[in-house]
Design a protein around this motif. Structure first.
Motif, PDB file in Angstrom:
ATOM      1  N   SER A  32       0.834  -1.206   0.000  1.00  0.00           N
ATOM      2  CA  SER A  32       0.000   0.000   0.000  1.00  0.00           C
ATOM      3  C   SER A  32       0.867   1.254   0.000  1.00  0.00           C
ATOM      4  O   SER A  32       0.569   2.226  -0.706  1.00  0.00           O
ATOM      5  N   LEU A  33       1.942   1.225   0.776  1.00  0.00           N
ATOM      6  CA  LEU A  33       2.852   2.367   0.836  1.00  0.00           C
ATOM      7  C   LEU A  33       3.508   2.605  -0.524  1.00  0.00           C
ATOM      8  O   LEU A  33       3.619   3.747  -0.982  1.00  0.00           O
ATOM      9  N   LYS A  34       3.911   1.527  -1.185  1.00  0.00           N
ATOM     10  CA  LYS A  34       4.552   1.641  -2.494  1.00  0.00           C
ATOM     11  C   LYS A  34       3.588   2.240  -3.519  1.00  0.00           C
ATOM     12  O   LYS A  34       3.959   3.137  -4.290  1.00  0.00           O
ATOM     13  N   LYS A  35       2.336   1.791  -3.512  1.00  0.00           N
ATOM     14  CA  LYS A  35       1.342   2.312  -4.459  1.00  0.00           C
ATOM     15  C   LYS A  35       1.045   3.789  -4.178  1.00  0.00           C
ATOM     16  O   LYS A  35       0.855   4.586  -5.099  1.00  0.00           O
ATOM     17  N   TYR A  36       1.021   4.146  -2.893  1.00  0.00           N
ATOM     18  CA  TYR A  36       0.795   5.537  -2.505  1.00  0.00           C
ATOM     19  C   TYR A  36       1.942   6.413  -3.005  1.00  0.00           C
ATOM     20  O   TYR A  36       1.720   7.488  -3.564  1.00  0.00           O
ATOM     21  N   MET A  37       3.180   5.944  -2.808  1.00  0.00           N
ATOM     22  CA  MET A  37       4.336   6.725  -3.228  1.00  0.00           C
ATOM     23  C   MET A  37       4.381   6.880  -4.757  1.00  0.00           C
ATOM     24  O   MET A  37       4.763   7.942  -5.256  1.00  0.00           O
ATOM     25  N   GLU A  38       3.948   5.863  -5.483  1.00  0.00           N
ATOM     26  CA  GLU A  38       3.884   5.972  -6.942  1.00  0.00           C
ATOM     27  C   GLU A  38       2.888   7.058  -7.363  1.00  0.00           C
ATOM     28  O   GLU A  38       3.147   7.838  -8.279  1.00  0.00           O
ATOM     29  N   ALA A  39       1.751   7.108  -6.673  1.00  0.00           N
ATOM     30  CA  ALA A  39       0.741   8.124  -6.976  1.00  0.00           C
ATOM     31  C   ALA A  39       1.267   9.521  -6.653  1.00  0.00           C
ATOM     32  O   ALA A  39       0.997  10.482  -7.387  1.00  0.00           O
ATOM     33  N   ILE A  40       2.023   9.634  -5.556  1.00  0.00           N
ATOM     34  CA  ILE A  40       2.609  10.927  -5.175  1.00  0.00           C
ATOM     35  C   ILE A  40       3.614  11.376  -6.246  1.00  0.00           C
ATOM     36  O   ILE A  40       3.629  12.538  -6.656  1.00  0.00           O
ATOM     37  N   LEU A  52      -3.939   6.922  -0.069  1.00  0.00           N
ATOM     38  CA  LEU A  52      -3.687   7.322   1.317  1.00  0.00           C
ATOM     39  C   LEU A  52      -4.746   6.724   2.240  1.00  0.00           C
ATOM     40  O   LEU A  52      -4.436   6.240   3.335  1.00  0.00           O
ATOM     41  N   LYS A  53      -5.993   6.726   1.780  1.00  0.00           N
ATOM     42  CA  LYS A  53      -7.077   6.142   2.564  1.00  0.00           C
ATOM     43  C   LYS A  53      -6.851   4.640   2.770  1.00  0.00           C
ATOM     44  O   LYS A  53      -7.019   4.116   3.874  1.00  0.00           O
ATOM     45  N   VAL A  54      -6.427   3.966   1.699  1.00  0.00           N
ATOM     46  CA  VAL A  54      -6.145   2.530   1.782  1.00  0.00           C
ATOM     47  C   VAL A  54      -4.964   2.275   2.717  1.00  0.00           C
ATOM     48  O   VAL A  54      -4.996   1.346   3.538  1.00  0.00           O
ATOM     49  N   ASN A  71       2.037   3.957  18.394  1.00  0.00           N
ATOM     50  CA  ASN A  71       2.778   5.154  18.013  1.00  0.00           C
ATOM     51  C   ASN A  71       3.426   5.011  16.640  1.00  0.00           C
ATOM     52  O   ASN A  71       3.526   5.989  15.893  1.00  0.00           O
ATOM     53  N   ALA A  72       3.860   3.815  16.289  1.00  0.00           N
ATOM     54  CA  ALA A  72       4.434   3.586  14.960  1.00  0.00           C
ATOM     55  C   ALA A  72       3.363   3.794  13.894  1.00  0.00           C
ATOM     56  O   ALA A  72       3.613   4.410  12.853  1.00  0.00           O
ATOM     57  N   CYS A  73       2.173   3.294  14.167  1.00  0.00           N
ATOM     58  CA  CYS A  73       1.049   3.465  13.247  1.00  0.00           C
ATOM     59  C   CYS A  73       0.725   4.951  13.078  1.00  0.00           C
ATOM     60  O   CYS A  73       0.614   5.446  11.955  1.00  0.00           O
ATOM     61  N   ALA A  74       0.614   5.649  14.184  1.00  0.00           N
ATOM     62  CA  ALA A  74       0.274   7.074  14.149  1.00  0.00           C
ATOM     63  C   ALA A  74       1.361   7.879  13.434  1.00  0.00           C
ATOM     64  O   ALA A  74       1.065   8.795  12.649  1.00  0.00           O
ATOM     65  N   ARG A  75       2.619   7.544  13.699  1.00  0.00           N
ATOM     66  CA  ARG A  75       3.737   8.264  13.089  1.00  0.00           C
ATOM     67  C   ARG A  75       3.730   8.094  11.576  1.00  0.00           C
ATOM     68  O   ARG A  75       3.885   9.056  10.822  1.00  0.00           O
ATOM     69  N   LYS A  76       3.531   6.874  11.109  1.00  0.00           N
ATOM     70  CA  LYS A  76       3.522   6.611   9.671  1.00  0.00           C
ATOM     71  C   LYS A  76       2.351   7.316   8.998  1.00  0.00           C
ATOM     72  O   LYS A  76       2.489   7.906   7.918  1.00  0.00           O
ATOM     73  N   LYS A  77       1.174   7.258   9.630  1.00  0.00           N
ATOM     74  CA  LYS A  77      -0.001   7.927   9.063  1.00  0.00           C
ATOM     75  C   LYS A  77       0.228   9.427   8.979  1.00  0.00           C
ATOM     76  O   LYS A  77      -0.090  10.066   7.969  1.00  0.00           O
ATOM     77  N   SER A  78       0.806   9.995  10.023  1.00  0.00           N
ATOM     78  CA  SER A  78       1.059  11.428  10.059  1.00  0.00           C
ATOM     79  C   SER A  78       2.047  11.848   8.978  1.00  0.00           C
ATOM     80  O   SER A  78       1.823  12.833   8.261  1.00  0.00           O
ATOM     81  N   ARG A  79       3.122  11.102   8.838  1.00  0.00           N
ATOM     82  CA  ARG A  79       4.142  11.456   7.850  1.00  0.00           C
ATOM     83  C   ARG A  79       3.600  11.357   6.427  1.00  0.00           C
ATOM     84  O   ARG A  79       3.936  12.179   5.572  1.00  0.00           O
ATOM     85  N   MET A  80       2.768  10.372   6.177  1.00  0.00           N
ATOM     86  CA  MET A  80       2.199  10.236   4.839  1.00  0.00           C
ATOM     87  C   MET A  80       1.185  11.345   4.554  1.00  0.00           C
ATOM     88  O   MET A  80       1.093  11.839   3.427  1.00  0.00           O
ATOM     89  N   VAL A  82       1.339  14.383   5.853  1.00  0.00           N
ATOM     90  CA  VAL A  82       2.151  15.584   5.636  1.00  0.00           C
ATOM     91  C   VAL A  82       2.720  15.578   4.218  1.00  0.00           C
ATOM     92  O   VAL A  82       2.712  16.604   3.527  1.00  0.00           O
ATOM     93  N   LEU A  83       3.185  14.440   3.767  1.00  0.00           N
ATOM     94  CA  LEU A  83       3.714  14.317   2.399  1.00  0.00           C
ATOM     95  C   LEU A  83       2.637  14.667   1.377  1.00  0.00           C
ATOM     96  O   LEU A  83       2.900  15.387   0.404  1.00  0.00           O
ATOM     97  N   TYR A  84       1.431  14.171   1.599  1.00  0.00           N
ATOM     98  CA  TYR A  84       0.311  14.481   0.703  1.00  0.00           C
ATOM     99  C   TYR A  84       0.053  15.993   0.692  1.00  0.00           C
ATOM    100  O   TYR A  84      -0.073  16.605  -0.374  1.00  0.00           O
ATOM    101  N   ASN A  85      -0.014  16.596   1.886  1.00  0.00           N
ATOM    102  CA  ASN A  85      -0.307  18.033   1.991  1.00  0.00           C
ATOM    103  C   ASN A  85       0.779  18.886   1.351  1.00  0.00           C
ATOM    104  O   ASN A  85       0.484  19.867   0.659  1.00  0.00           O
ATOM    105  N   VAL A  86       2.027  18.532   1.553  1.00  0.00           N
ATOM    106  CA  VAL A  86       3.142  19.285   0.977  1.00  0.00           C
ATOM    107  C   VAL A  86       3.151  19.149  -0.541  1.00  0.00           C
ATOM    108  O   VAL A  86       3.372  20.127  -1.265  1.00  0.00           O
ATOM    109  N   THR A  87       2.895  17.950  -1.022  1.00  0.00           N
ATOM    110  CA  THR A  87       2.936  17.700  -2.465  1.00  0.00           C
ATOM    111  C   THR A  87       1.850  18.458  -3.212  1.00  0.00           C
ATOM    112  O   THR A  87       2.095  19.021  -4.278  1.00  0.00           O
ATOM    113  N   PHE A  88       0.667  18.489  -2.640  1.00  0.00           N
ATOM    114  CA  PHE A  88      -0.469  19.080  -3.367  1.00  0.00           C
ATOM    115  C   PHE A  88      -0.869  20.458  -2.838  1.00  0.00           C
ATOM    116  O   PHE A  88      -1.890  20.987  -3.257  1.00  0.00           O
TER     117      PHE A  88
END
Length: 92
Positions: A32-40, A52-54, A71-80, A82-88
């Motif tokens: 899922s992370l790989k597919k998200y990064m490809e879309a970004i 991102l939703k997936v 906390n690992a889950c929350a950290r990863k969700k937050s960073r992704m 932020v990446l979405y918000n910065v990109t778009f």
């Protein structure tokens, strides 16, 4: 006459089953992370939003199953997010 397992053999078999289950869950998260990064990288906002939703769903699922910690889950969700918000952000 049947051969009985020792408790160590039983624990090893159980840990192997859990390891394979955890590996499958982590693999889904990484996919899922790989597919998200490809879309970004393609700058495709609707596709990235869907991926991102997936990804959030997969991370929550991994947390519920005990594969990753809260906390690992929350950290990863937050960073992704932020990446979405910065990109778009410039697209608005």
């Amino acid at each position: 006459m049947s051969v009985k397992k020792t408790s160590a053999e039983k624990r090893h078999a159980q840990s192997e089953v859990r390891r394979m289950r955890n590996k499958a869950v982590k693999s889904r998260v990484h996919t899922s992370l790989k597919k998200y990064m490809e879309a970004i990288l393609k700058k495709d906002q609707p596709l990235a939003q869907e991926k991102l939703k997936v990804l959030h769903s997969e991370l929550d699922n991994a947390y519920r199953k005990g594969v990753i910690k809260l906390n690992a889950c929350a950290r990863k969700k937050s960073r992704m997010a932020v990446l979405y918000n910065v990109t778009f952000a410039a697209a608005k």
